[in-house]
Design a protein around this motif. Structure first.
Motif, PDB file in Angstrom:
ATOM      1  N   VAL A   1      29.510  20.853  -5.189  1.00 15.55           N
ATOM      2  CA  VAL A   1      29.840  22.117  -5.848  1.00 15.55           C
ATOM      3  C   VAL A   1      30.333  21.769  -7.244  1.00 15.55           C
ATOM      4  CG1 VAL A   1      31.325  24.152  -5.819  1.00 15.55           C
ATOM      5  CG2 VAL A   1      30.481  23.182  -3.665  1.00 15.55           C
ATOM      6  N   ARG A   2      29.703  22.362  -8.220  1.00 16.72           N
ATOM      7  CA  ARG A   2      30.080  22.073  -9.613  1.00 16.72           C
ATOM      8  C   ARG A   2      30.311  23.373 -10.359  1.00 16.72           C
ATOM      9  NH1 ARG A   2      25.831  18.562  -8.489  1.00 16.72           N
ATOM     10  NH2 ARG A   2      26.447  16.392  -8.450  1.00 16.72           N
ATOM     11  N   GLY A   3      31.230  23.313 -11.301  1.00 17.68           N
ATOM     12  CA  GLY A   3      31.427  24.433 -12.205  1.00 17.68           C
ATOM     13  C   GLY A   3      32.380  25.505 -11.713  1.00 17.68           C
ATOM     14  N   GLY A   4      32.904  25.368 -10.539  1.00 19.24           N
ATOM     15  CA  GLY A   4      33.840  26.367 -10.032  1.00 19.24           C
ATOM     16  C   GLY A   4      35.260  26.058 -10.454  1.00 19.24           C
ATOM     17  N   ALA A   5      36.128  26.952 -10.095  1.00 19.42           N
ATOM     18  CA  ALA A   5      37.554  26.738 -10.376  1.00 19.42           C
ATOM     19  C   ALA A   5      38.059  25.557  -9.554  1.00 19.42           C
ATOM     20  CB  ALA A   5      38.340  27.991 -10.018  1.00 19.42           C
ATOM     21  N   GLN A   6      39.087  24.887 -10.046  1.00 17.21           N
ATOM     22  CA  GLN A   6      39.652  23.761  -9.309  1.00 17.21           C
ATOM     23  C   GLN A   6      40.204  24.254  -7.977  1.00 17.21           C
ATOM     24  OE1 GLN A   6      42.202  21.238 -11.525  1.00 17.21           O
ATOM     25  NE2 GLN A   6      42.916  20.140  -9.750  1.00 17.21           N
ATOM     26  N   GLU A   7      39.936  23.484  -6.960  1.00 16.82           N
ATOM     27  CA  GLU A   7      40.357  23.865  -5.616  1.00 16.82           C
ATOM     28  C   GLU A   7      41.856  23.654  -5.429  1.00 16.82           C
ATOM     29  OE1 GLU A   7      39.502  22.495  -1.059  1.00 16.82           O
ATOM     30  OE2 GLU A   7      38.031  22.077  -2.598  1.00 16.82           O
ATOM     31  N   GLN A   8      42.438  24.527  -4.671  1.00 12.40           N
ATOM     32  CA  GLN A   8      43.851  24.398  -4.324  1.00 12.40           C
ATOM     33  C   GLN A   8      43.928  24.260  -2.809  1.00 12.40           C
ATOM     34  OE1 GLN A   8      46.340  27.878  -4.995  1.00 12.40           O
ATOM     35  NE2 GLN A   8      47.783  26.536  -6.025  1.00 12.40           N
ATOM     36  N   ARG A   9      44.545  23.207  -2.331  1.00  8.35           N
ATOM     37  CA  ARG A   9      44.633  22.972  -0.888  1.00  8.35           C
ATOM     38  C   ARG A   9      46.026  23.298  -0.390  1.00  8.35           C
ATOM     39  NH1 ARG A   9      40.491  20.043   1.630  1.00  8.35           N
ATOM     40  NH2 ARG A   9      38.918  19.508   0.125  1.00  8.35           N
ATOM     41  N   ARG A  10      46.077  23.759   0.852  1.00  9.51           N
ATOM     42  CA  ARG A  10      47.348  24.069   1.501  1.00  9.51           C
ATOM     43  C   ARG A  10      47.453  23.245   2.763  1.00  9.51           C
ATOM     44  NH1 ARG A  10      45.407  28.560  -0.774  1.00  9.51           N
ATOM     45  NH2 ARG A  10      46.796  29.820  -2.011  1.00  9.51           N
ATOM     46  N   LEU A  11      48.637  22.803   3.046  1.00  6.73           N
ATOM     47  CA  LEU A  11      48.911  22.059   4.269  1.00  6.73           C
ATOM     48  C   LEU A  11      49.908  22.869   5.071  1.00  6.73           C
ATOM     49  CD1 LEU A  11      48.740  19.447   5.955  1.00  6.73           C
ATOM     50  CD2 LEU A  11      50.644  18.582   4.591  1.00  6.73           C
ATOM     51  N   LEU A  12      49.521  23.242   6.287  1.00  7.55           N
ATOM     52  CA  LEU A  12      50.389  24.028   7.154  1.00  7.55           C
ATOM     53  C   LEU A  12      50.755  23.196   8.372  1.00  7.55           C
ATOM     54  CD1 LEU A  12      48.400  27.374   7.034  1.00  7.55           C
ATOM     55  CD2 LEU A  12      50.393  26.746   5.685  1.00  7.55           C
ATOM     56  N   LEU A  13      52.003  23.248   8.763  1.00  5.01           N
ATOM     57  CA  LEU A  13      52.479  22.526   9.930  1.00  5.01           C
ATOM     58  C   LEU A  13      53.181  23.521  10.835  1.00  5.01           C
ATOM     59  CD1 LEU A  13      53.033  19.815  11.360  1.00  5.01           C
ATOM     60  CD2 LEU A  13      55.138  19.673  10.014  1.00  5.01           C
ATOM     61  N   ALA A  14      52.784  23.558  12.080  1.00  4.10           N
ATOM     62  CA  ALA A  14      53.399  24.472  13.047  1.00  4.10           C
ATOM     63  C   ALA A  14      54.057  23.652  14.150  1.00  4.10           C
ATOM     64  CB  ALA A  14      52.337  25.388  13.650  1.00  4.10           C
ATOM     65  N   ARG A  15      55.117  24.199  14.737  1.00  2.00           N
ATOM     66  CA  ARG A  15      55.801  23.519  15.825  1.00  2.00           C
ATOM     67  C   ARG A  15      56.379  24.558  16.771  1.00  2.00           C
ATOM     68  NH1 ARG A  15      61.187  23.841  15.477  1.00  2.00           N
ATOM     69  NH2 ARG A  15      62.122  24.353  13.486  1.00  2.00           N
ATOM     70  N   PHE A  16      56.797  24.100  17.932  1.00  4.27           N
ATOM     71  CA  PHE A  16      57.429  24.991  18.895  1.00  4.27           C
ATOM     72  C   PHE A  16      58.811  25.402  18.390  1.00  4.27           C
ATOM     73  CE2 PHE A  16      54.499  22.608  21.690  1.00  4.27           C
ATOM     74  CZ  PHE A  16      53.804  23.693  22.203  1.00  4.27           C
ATOM     75  N   PRO A  17      59.310  26.563  18.830  1.00  2.63           N
ATOM     76  CA  PRO A  17      60.648  26.999  18.429  1.00  2.63           C
ATOM     77  C   PRO A  17      61.721  26.025  18.944  1.00  2.63           C
ATOM     78  CG  PRO A  17      59.507  28.739  19.664  1.00  2.63           C
ATOM     79  CD  PRO A  17      58.655  27.523  19.707  1.00  2.63           C
ATOM     80  N   GLY A  18      62.884  26.111  18.344  1.00  5.79           N
ATOM     81  CA  GLY A  18      63.994  25.264  18.752  1.00  5.79           C
ATOM     82  C   GLY A  18      64.218  24.124  17.785  1.00  5.79           C
ATOM     83  N   GLN A  19      65.211  23.337  18.064  1.00  6.53           N
ATOM     84  CA  GLN A  19      65.552  22.194  17.206  1.00  6.53           C
ATOM     85  C   GLN A  19      64.458  21.131  17.289  1.00  6.53           C
ATOM     86  OE1 GLN A  19      68.029  22.008  15.069  1.00  6.53           O
ATOM     87  NE2 GLN A  19      67.451  19.962  14.438  1.00  6.53           N
ATOM     88  N   PRO A  20      63.859  20.765  16.149  1.00 10.63           N
ATOM     89  CA  PRO A  20      62.802  19.749  16.188  1.00 10.63           C
ATOM     90  C   PRO A  20      63.382  18.355  16.434  1.00 10.63           C
ATOM     91  CG  PRO A  20      63.221  20.403  13.939  1.00 10.63           C
ATOM     92  CD  PRO A  20      64.065  21.291  14.815  1.00 10.63           C
ATOM     93  N   ARG A  21      62.596  17.530  17.066  1.00  7.30           N
ATOM     94  CA  ARG A  21      62.986  16.133  17.280  1.00  7.30           C
ATOM     95  C   ARG A  21      62.888  15.378  15.961  1.00  7.30           C
ATOM     96  NH1 ARG A  21      60.342  14.413  23.048  1.00  7.30           N
ATOM     97  NH2 ARG A  21      61.237  16.136  24.222  1.00  7.30           N
ATOM     98  N   ASP A  22      63.577  14.244  15.902  1.00  4.63           N
ATOM     99  CA  ASP A  22      63.560  13.434  14.682  1.00  4.63           C
ATOM    100  C   ASP A  22      62.141  13.037  14.284  1.00  4.63           C
ATOM    101  OD1 ASP A  22      66.289  13.599  14.443  1.00  4.63           O
ATOM    102  OD2 ASP A  22      66.676  11.624  15.337  1.00  4.63           O
ATOM    103  N   ALA A  23      61.311  12.735  15.273  1.00  3.14           N
ATOM    104  CA  ALA A  23      59.935  12.332  14.961  1.00  3.14           C
ATOM    105  C   ALA A  23      59.171  13.448  14.259  1.00  3.14           C
ATOM    106  CB  ALA A  23      59.211  11.916  16.242  1.00  3.14           C
ATOM    107  N   VAL A  24      59.419  14.687  14.655  1.00  6.02           N
ATOM    108  CA  VAL A  24      58.759  15.832  14.012  1.00  6.02           C
ATOM    109  C   VAL A  24      59.223  15.950  12.569  1.00  6.02           C
ATOM    110  CG1 VAL A  24      58.534  18.344  14.033  1.00  6.02           C
ATOM    111  CG2 VAL A  24      58.421  17.060  16.182  1.00  6.02           C
ATOM    112  N   LEU A  25      60.521  15.812  12.347  1.00 11.67           N
ATOM    113  CA  LEU A  25      61.057  15.899  10.984  1.00 11.67           C
ATOM    114  C   LEU A  25      60.517  14.775  10.104  1.00 11.67           C
ATOM    115  CD1 LEU A  25      64.758  16.800  11.844  1.00 11.67           C
ATOM    116  CD2 LEU A  25      62.969  18.334  11.002  1.00 11.67           C
ATOM    117  N   LEU A  26      60.447  13.576  10.645  1.00 13.80           N
ATOM    118  CA  LEU A  26      59.913  12.443   9.882  1.00 13.80           C
ATOM    119  C   LEU A  26      58.436  12.635   9.573  1.00 13.80           C
ATOM    120  CD1 LEU A  26      61.672   9.484  11.717  1.00 13.80           C
ATOM    121  CD2 LEU A  26      62.116  10.282   9.386  1.00 13.80           C
TER     122      LEU A  26
END
Length: 67
Positions: free
Chosen positions: A26-51
């Motif tokens: 694809v050439r000539g279009g506007a520069q792409e903007q990417r989004r990164l979404l992270l979802a998790r279960f409710p409650g206090q996240p574990r340290d590994a999730v935070l890291l």
């Protein structure tokens, strides 16, 4: 057109697409903007999730990373 889709793919991943998937430049279009979404279960996240979330955030904001 059931079963069809359209997305952008970073050049580094073009060799990893499954058989039957067509990659087109694809050439000539506007520069792409990417989004990164992270979802998790409710409650206090574990340290590994935070890291893991912080590692993803740091990588996404790393402006020195190769394209």
């Amino acid at each position: 057109m059931a079963g069809c889709g359209l997305t952008t793919v970073p050049a580094a991943l073009t060799d990893a697409v499954p058989e039957g998937v067509a990659i087109r430049p694809v050439r000539g279009g506007a520069q792409e903007q990417r989004r990164l979404l992270l979802a998790r279960f409710p409650g206090q996240p574990r340290d590994a999730v935070l890291l893991g979330a912080e590692a993803l955030r740091s990588a996404a904001l790393d402006t020195d990373a190769p394209p």
